[in-house]
Design a protein around this motif. Structure first.
Motif, PDB file in Angstrom:
ATOM      1  N   ILE A  37       0.847  -1.199   0.000  1.00  0.00           N
ATOM      2  CA  ILE A  37       0.000   0.000   0.000  1.00  0.00           C
ATOM      3  C   ILE A  37       0.881   1.246   0.000  1.00  0.00           C
ATOM      4  CG2 ILE A  37      -1.690   1.322   1.336  1.00  0.00           C
ATOM      5  CD1 ILE A  37      -2.665  -1.393   2.481  1.00  0.00           C
ATOM      6  N   ARG A  38       1.884   1.259   0.872  1.00  0.00           N
ATOM      7  CA  ARG A  38       2.773   2.415   0.944  1.00  0.00           C
ATOM      8  C   ARG A  38       3.502   2.627  -0.386  1.00  0.00           C
ATOM      9  NH1 ARG A  38       7.487   2.276   5.298  1.00  0.00           N
ATOM     10  NH2 ARG A  38       8.083   0.522   3.971  1.00  0.00           N
ATOM     11  N   ALA A  39       3.999   1.563  -0.995  1.00  0.00           N
ATOM     12  CA  ALA A  39       4.731   1.690  -2.252  1.00  0.00           C
ATOM     13  C   ALA A  39       3.851   2.280  -3.345  1.00  0.00           C
ATOM     14  CB  ALA A  39       5.273   0.325  -2.677  1.00  0.00           C
ATOM     15  N   ALA A  40       2.605   1.790  -3.449  1.00  0.00           N
ATOM     16  CA  ALA A  40       1.707   2.298  -4.484  1.00  0.00           C
ATOM     17  C   ALA A  40       1.324   3.753  -4.217  1.00  0.00           C
ATOM     18  CB  ALA A  40       0.456   1.428  -4.548  1.00  0.00           C
ATOM     19  N   ALA A  41       1.084   4.068  -2.950  1.00  0.00           N
ATOM     20  CA  ALA A  41       0.702   5.443  -2.599  1.00  0.00           C
ATOM     21  C   ALA A  41       1.849   6.411  -2.883  1.00  0.00           C
ATOM     22  CB  ALA A  41       0.296   5.505  -1.135  1.00  0.00           C
ATOM     23  N   GLU A  42       3.031   6.078  -2.439  1.00  0.00           N
ATOM     24  CA  GLU A  42       4.166   6.981  -2.628  1.00  0.00           C
ATOM     25  C   GLU A  42       4.539   7.111  -4.104  1.00  0.00           C
ATOM     26  OE1 GLU A  42       7.159   5.471  -0.010  1.00  0.00           O
ATOM     27  OE2 GLU A  42       6.260   6.406   1.771  1.00  0.00           O
ATOM     28  N   ALA A  43       4.356   6.047  -4.878  1.00  0.00           N
ATOM     29  CA  ALA A  43       4.635   6.124  -6.310  1.00  0.00           C
ATOM     30  C   ALA A  43       3.687   7.094  -7.013  1.00  0.00           C
ATOM     31  CB  ALA A  43       4.514   4.736  -6.936  1.00  0.00           C
ATOM     32  N   SER A  44       2.507   7.311  -6.423  1.00  0.00           N
ATOM     33  CA  SER A  44       1.529   8.245  -6.994  1.00  0.00           C
ATOM     34  C   SER A  44       1.633   9.631  -6.371  1.00  0.00           C
ATOM     35  CB  SER A  44       0.110   7.702  -6.807  1.00  0.00           C
ATOM     36  OG  SER A  44      -0.064   6.507  -7.539  1.00  0.00           O
ATOM     37  N   GLY A  45       2.644   9.846  -5.527  1.00  0.00           N
ATOM     38  CA  GLY A  45       2.869  11.175  -4.966  1.00  0.00           C
ATOM     39  C   GLY A  45       2.225  11.430  -3.629  1.00  0.00           C
ATOM     40  N   LEU A  46       1.586  10.424  -3.015  1.00  0.00           N
ATOM     41  CA  LEU A  46       0.957  10.614  -1.712  1.00  0.00           C
ATOM     42  C   LEU A  46       2.001  10.461  -0.606  1.00  0.00           C
ATOM     43  CD1 LEU A  46      -1.381   9.595  -3.704  1.00  0.00           C
ATOM     44  CD2 LEU A  46      -2.628   9.065  -1.605  1.00  0.00           C
ATOM     45  N   ALA A  47       1.742  11.102   0.516  1.00  0.00           N
ATOM     46  CA  ALA A  47       2.634  11.014   1.669  1.00  0.00           C
ATOM     47  C   ALA A  47       1.810  10.685   2.909  1.00  0.00           C
ATOM     48  CB  ALA A  47       3.385  12.320   1.870  1.00  0.00           C
ATOM     49  N   LEU A  48       2.382   9.908   3.800  1.00  0.00           N
ATOM     50  CA  LEU A  48       1.705   9.541   5.034  1.00  0.00           C
ATOM     51  C   LEU A  48       1.733  10.728   5.989  1.00  0.00           C
ATOM     52  CD1 LEU A  48       0.309   7.374   6.720  1.00  0.00           C
ATOM     53  CD2 LEU A  48       2.576   6.580   7.462  1.00  0.00           C
ATOM     54  N   GLU A  49       0.549  11.118   6.489  1.00  0.00           N
ATOM     55  CA  GLU A  49       0.458  12.271   7.381  1.00  0.00           C
ATOM     56  C   GLU A  49       0.067  11.845   8.788  1.00  0.00           C
ATOM     57  OE1 GLU A  49      -1.683  15.565   5.766  1.00  0.00           O
ATOM     58  OE2 GLU A  49      -0.331  15.716   4.044  1.00  0.00           O
ATOM     59  N   ALA A  50       0.048  12.826   9.700  1.00  0.00           N
ATOM     60  CA  ALA A  50      -0.123  12.545  11.122  1.00  0.00           C
ATOM     61  C   ALA A  50      -1.474  11.915  11.449  1.00  0.00           C
ATOM     62  CB  ALA A  50       0.055  13.829  11.927  1.00  0.00           C
TER      63      ALA A  50
ATOM     64  N   GLY B 270      -2.795   9.482  10.000  1.00  0.00           N
ATOM     65  CA  GLY B 270      -2.789   8.061   9.683  1.00  0.00           C
ATOM     66  C   GLY B 270      -3.282   7.736   8.288  1.00  0.00           C
ATOM     67  N   LYS B 271      -3.375   8.754   7.427  1.00  0.00           N
ATOM     68  CA  LYS B 271      -3.795   8.535   6.038  1.00  0.00           C
ATOM     69  C   LYS B 271      -2.713   9.020   5.085  1.00  0.00           C
ATOM     70  CE  LYS B 271      -8.741   9.070   6.994  1.00  0.00           C
ATOM     71  NZ  LYS B 271      -9.966   9.849   6.703  1.00  0.00           N
ATOM     72  N   PHE B 272      -2.663   8.394   3.911  1.00  0.00           N
ATOM     73  CA  PHE B 272      -1.817   8.896   2.838  1.00  0.00           C
ATOM     74  C   PHE B 272      -2.581  10.017   2.135  1.00  0.00           C
ATOM     75  CE2 PHE B 272      -0.178   4.645   3.517  1.00  0.00           C
ATOM     76  CZ  PHE B 272       1.208   4.845   3.469  1.00  0.00           C
ATOM     77  N   THR B 273      -1.883  11.107   1.848  1.00  0.00           N
ATOM     78  CA  THR B 273      -2.538  12.302   1.336  1.00  0.00           C
ATOM     79  C   THR B 273      -1.808  12.837   0.116  1.00  0.00           C
ATOM     80  OG1 THR B 273      -3.289  12.914   3.550  1.00  0.00           O
ATOM     81  CG2 THR B 273      -3.217  14.658   1.906  1.00  0.00           C
ATOM     82  N   LEU B 274      -2.583  13.247  -0.890  1.00  0.00           N
ATOM     83  CA  LEU B 274      -2.011  13.927  -2.045  1.00  0.00           C
ATOM     84  C   LEU B 274      -2.313  15.414  -1.930  1.00  0.00           C
ATOM     85  CD1 LEU B 274      -0.486  13.584  -4.749  1.00  0.00           C
ATOM     86  CD2 LEU B 274      -2.721  13.599  -5.868  1.00  0.00           C
ATOM     87  N   ARG B 275      -1.270  16.246  -2.033  1.00  0.00           N
ATOM     88  CA  ARG B 275      -1.417  17.694  -1.983  1.00  0.00           C
ATOM     89  C   ARG B 275      -0.804  18.308  -3.240  1.00  0.00           C
ATOM     90  NH1 ARG B 275      -3.018  19.657   2.963  1.00  0.00           N
ATOM     91  NH2 ARG B 275      -3.015  18.127   4.659  1.00  0.00           N
TER      92      ARG B 275
ATOM     93  N   LEU C  86      -5.427   5.885  -9.099  1.00  0.00           N
ATOM     94  CA  LEU C  86      -4.776   5.224  -7.961  1.00  0.00           C
ATOM     95  C   LEU C  86      -5.613   4.047  -7.477  1.00  0.00           C
ATOM     96  CD1 LEU C  86      -2.620   4.933  -5.823  1.00  0.00           C
ATOM     97  CD2 LEU C  86      -3.777   6.723  -4.485  1.00  0.00           C
ATOM     98  N   ALA C  87      -6.932   4.202  -7.444  1.00  0.00           N
ATOM     99  CA  ALA C  87      -7.795   3.099  -7.021  1.00  0.00           C
ATOM    100  C   ALA C  87      -7.625   1.898  -7.954  1.00  0.00           C
ATOM    101  CB  ALA C  87      -9.254   3.553  -6.985  1.00  0.00           C
ATOM    102  N   HIS C  88      -7.576   2.164  -9.258  1.00  0.00           N
ATOM    103  CA  HIS C  88      -7.336   1.084 -10.226  1.00  0.00           C
ATOM    104  C   HIS C  88      -5.977   0.416  -9.983  1.00  0.00           C
ATOM    105  CE1 HIS C  88     -10.804   1.169 -12.844  1.00  0.00           C
ATOM    106  NE2 HIS C  88     -10.681   2.467 -13.086  1.00  0.00           N
ATOM    107  N   GLN C  89      -4.955   1.226  -9.758  1.00  0.00           N
ATOM    108  CA  GLN C  89      -3.617   0.683  -9.528  1.00  0.00           C
ATOM    109  C   GLN C  89      -3.572  -0.178  -8.269  1.00  0.00           C
ATOM    110  OE1 GLN C  89      -1.141   4.167  -9.456  1.00  0.00           O
ATOM    111  NE2 GLN C  89      -1.523   4.653 -11.613  1.00  0.00           N
ATOM    112  N   LEU C  90      -4.210   0.307  -7.210  1.00  0.00           N
ATOM    113  CA  LEU C  90      -4.243  -0.460  -5.971  1.00  0.00           C
ATOM    114  C   LEU C  90      -4.963  -1.790  -6.174  1.00  0.00           C
ATOM    115  CD1 LEU C  90      -5.057   2.450  -3.497  1.00  0.00           C
ATOM    116  CD2 LEU C  90      -2.989   1.042  -3.435  1.00  0.00           C
TER     117      LEU C  90
END
Length: 334
Positions: free
Chosen positions: A205-218, A220-225, A278-282
């Motif tokens: 999950i982390r690898a896919a999220a970070e590959a799409s530019g999301l970062a884990l925030e305080a 507890g969710k991965f966030t795209l800004r 991202l949902a498709h990729q996940l």
């Protein structure tokens, strides 16, 4: 039977009839009050146009209970579309130092009282100010009592600094707040899609999220800004459990949720398309499937339909001078 007994029976019958009639009136009044209390005047914006049954579940899932968002930043300015604005001005020369201190002290008290819903902006020459109280938030429309209290506090502040005051009529402001609240209720849309079929490895999950530019925030969710650090969408465990850097290796959620808050999201269409990619990729990487809240699979036709509806809601916000992600929209939808 004596005349007295007959008379008493007649009186008794009249009393019973009166009680029954009173109860009937009370029952109808209560029923009408309940109907008025529970009847919604808002149309379902995403369901105004007929849609095939296969698409309906996804469309229903886009209008969800509002979520609490972070307060607006300090750069926000009073906006007549959003605020009840009281104007203050002083005649030359500039204010005395003690008046400037009074302004800061009294405004700080007003700001604390109204929980960041109050804004003050001064002119470049330091001789006029605009004090605004936000008319609507996700908690609802401001009440007349709050408006009266705010106006009174600003007038007291104006007297302390020797300023004159110009304020809008109170009844018009209350009516404007109610109308704005109705509009916000109709356009307050959040889109949520799920990826189910877990447990899913936290590292993937982390690898896919970070590959799409999301970062884990305080939270507890991965966030795209975006480049201005505005929130576009989030990815989290569907059961609400938080991801952390320390425990991501052990994380194994059964399902994931991706969420986009339309009114607070700039460039809504591109953000939505990015979230769906991202949902498709996940789903592909994790071996899961994209579903709505009821577990129904989401196909491309349903996703295209919701994208069109989001465009319509975005256009409504823009026509009211409230583009999604703008400072005023961030204040209203918070």
């Amino acid at each position: 039977m004596s005349e007295l007994q007959i008379g008493l029976l007649a009186i008794g019958a009249l009393v019973v009839v009166g009680v029954l009639a009173y109860n009937r009136v009370q029952e109808r009044g209560a029923k009408r009050a309940a109907q008025l209390s529970f009847r919604s005047g808002h149309a379902d914006v995403l369901m105004e146009q007929p849609v095939p049954a296969a698409e309906r579940n996804l469309l229903q899932e886009t209008q969800r209970p509002s979520v609490r968002a972070a307060p607006p930043d300090d750069a926000a300015q009073p906006d007549p579309k959003v605020d009840y604005i009281v104007e203050l001005s002083v005649e030359p020369p500039a204010m005395r130092p003690d008046a400037q201190t009074a302004l800061k002290t009294q405004w700080s008290a007003i700001e604390r009282r109204h929980a960041r819903r109050a804004l003050l902006a001064g002119s470049a020459d330091g001789r006029s100010w605009r004090a605004g109280l936000q008319l609507v938030s996700r908690d609802g429309a401001v009440g007349e009592a709050d408006l009266i209290e705010f106006r009174s506090a600003v007038e007291t502040m104006a007297a302390a600094i020797g300023a004159t005051v110009a304020a809008p009529e109170m009844r018009a402001a209350v009516d404007a707040a109610r109308a704005l609240d109705d509009f916000c209720a109709e356009t307050d849309i959040q889109v949520v899609v799920h990826v189910q079929g877990g447990p899913f490895p936290g590292t993937k999950i982390r690898a896919a999220a970070e590959a799409s530019g999301l970062a884990l925030e305080a939270d507890g969710k991965f966030t795209l800004r975006n480049d201005e650090q505005r929130l576009l969408y989030t990815l989290g465990a569907r059961d609400g459990s938080a991801f952390t850097a320390a425990t991501i290796r052990e994380a194994a959620p059964e399902a994931l949720s991706l969420a986009l808050d339309l009114a607070r999201t700039p460039d809504t269409r591109r953000s939505f398309e990015s979230m769906i990619r991202l949902a498709h990729q996940l789903a592909a990487v994790l071996g899961g499937s994209m579903v709505d809240d009821n577990g129904n699979l989401l196909d491309e036709r349903a996703i295209a339909a919701i994208a069109q509806q989001l465009d319509a809601v975005r256009a409504r916000l823009e026509s009211h001078g409230l583009p999604p992600g703008s400072p005023s929209a961030l204040r209203l939808f918070s």
